[in-house]
Design an enzyme around this catalytic site. Structure first.
Site, short mmCIF file in Angstrom:
data_model
loop_
_atom_site.label_atom_id
_atom_site.label_comp_id
_atom_site.label_asym_id
_atom_site.label_seq_id
_atom_site.Cartn_x
_atom_site.Cartn_y
_atom_site.Cartn_z
N SER A 1 0.86 -1.19 0.00
CA SER A 1 0.00 0.00 0.00
C SER A 1 0.89 1.24 0.00
CB SER A 1 -0.93 -0.01 1.22
OG SER A 1 -1.93 0.97 1.08
N ASN A 2 0.37 2.37 0.39
CA ASN A 2 1.17 3.60 0.48
C ASN A 2 0.60 4.48 1.59
OD1 ASN A 2 -0.87 5.54 -0.69
ND2 ASN A 2 -0.71 4.07 -2.36
N ALA A 3 1.23 5.63 1.82
CA ALA A 3 0.91 6.43 3.01
C ALA A 3 -0.20 7.45 2.78
CB ALA A 3 2.18 7.15 3.48
#
Ligand code: C5P
Length: 216
Positions: free
Chosen positions: A22-24
């Site tokens: 995923s990512n932030a």
């Protein structure tokens, strides 16, 4: 008043039942945009990946997890909308295969083979009739050139170019490019400020366009 689809937050791509890529992305830009459009009386539908924030109660929320789920939800909602703002950060890669059981450590390096996930805005760009498309592009270098390539690929009417420091922050510094890559505006401020300015620009430049095509 317009019906606006907003994609927001990250997506997740699972390697096994408990681990994901995923990512932030926090969903804060999507929330600020939803607030800006709801406040002005527009109908807002947010398709959001997993986030820890609340969207405004007036907005309709469709919760998804993976990029493919976000794509399917957007493809079914988009035909009834006046336009879409892609504020999500969909995960661009997924493991080619998801293990059905938790992957066990073996003491040797684990190799993951990743394949690209679909580009949601590009897919909506192929479907678009009267609708407008506004994208966000996060760039570290050659910002204008990369953004112009994305404008063309995704058939965007406007592209908001920002920097990696915007991720997870309350503030951002952006340039807004039109469909030919010409810079229309440069804004620095909170995501709330930027969302309000972007709503005004969309109302001036794009809502008129979709109203006239729709015969309004
Ligand atoms: O290609 P890039 O990820 O930089 O483009 C960013 C824009 O495209 C954003 O508006 C983002 O929401 C959208 N996007 C998308 N589907 C993807 C990746 C990005 O709609 N798979």
């Amino acid at each position: 008043m317009a019906t606006v689809l907003i994609t927001s937050g990250p997506t997740r791509e699972f390697l096994d039942p408990v681990r994901f890529l995923s990512n932030a992305s926090s969903g804060r830009m999507g929330r600020a945009l939803a607030e800006a459009f709801c406040t002005a009386g527009h109908r807002v539908i947010v398709v959001s990946g997993p986030v820890a924030i609340d969207y405004p109660p007036q907005a309709e929320i469709v919760s998804v997890v993976t990029t493919e789920e976000m794509l399917k939800a957007c493809q079914s909602i988009f035909p009834d909308c006046d336009g879409v703002i892609g504020a999500a950060a969909p995960c661009d890669f997924r493991p080619e295969q998801m293990a059905t059981r938790k992957i066990v450590k073996s003491g040797t390096p684990l190799t993951l083979r990743l394949v690209e996930t679909p580009d949601i805005l590009a897919s909506l760009g192929m479907m678009k009739r009267h609708q407008w498309i506004v994208g966000f592009a996060l760039e570290t270098h050659n910002a204008r050139q990369h953004a112009l390539e994305k404008i063309q690929k995704k058939r965007c009417d406007l592209m908001v170019v920002n920097r990696p420091s915007a991720i997870g922050s309350d503030c951002s510094s952006v340039e807004v490019l039109d469909s030919e890559g010409t810079c229309l505006a440069e804004w620095t401020g909170t995501k709330t400020d930027i969302a309000l300015r972007l709503r005004e620009l969309i109302e001036q430049k794009l809502l008129k366009l979709s109203n006239s095509v729709g015969g309004g």
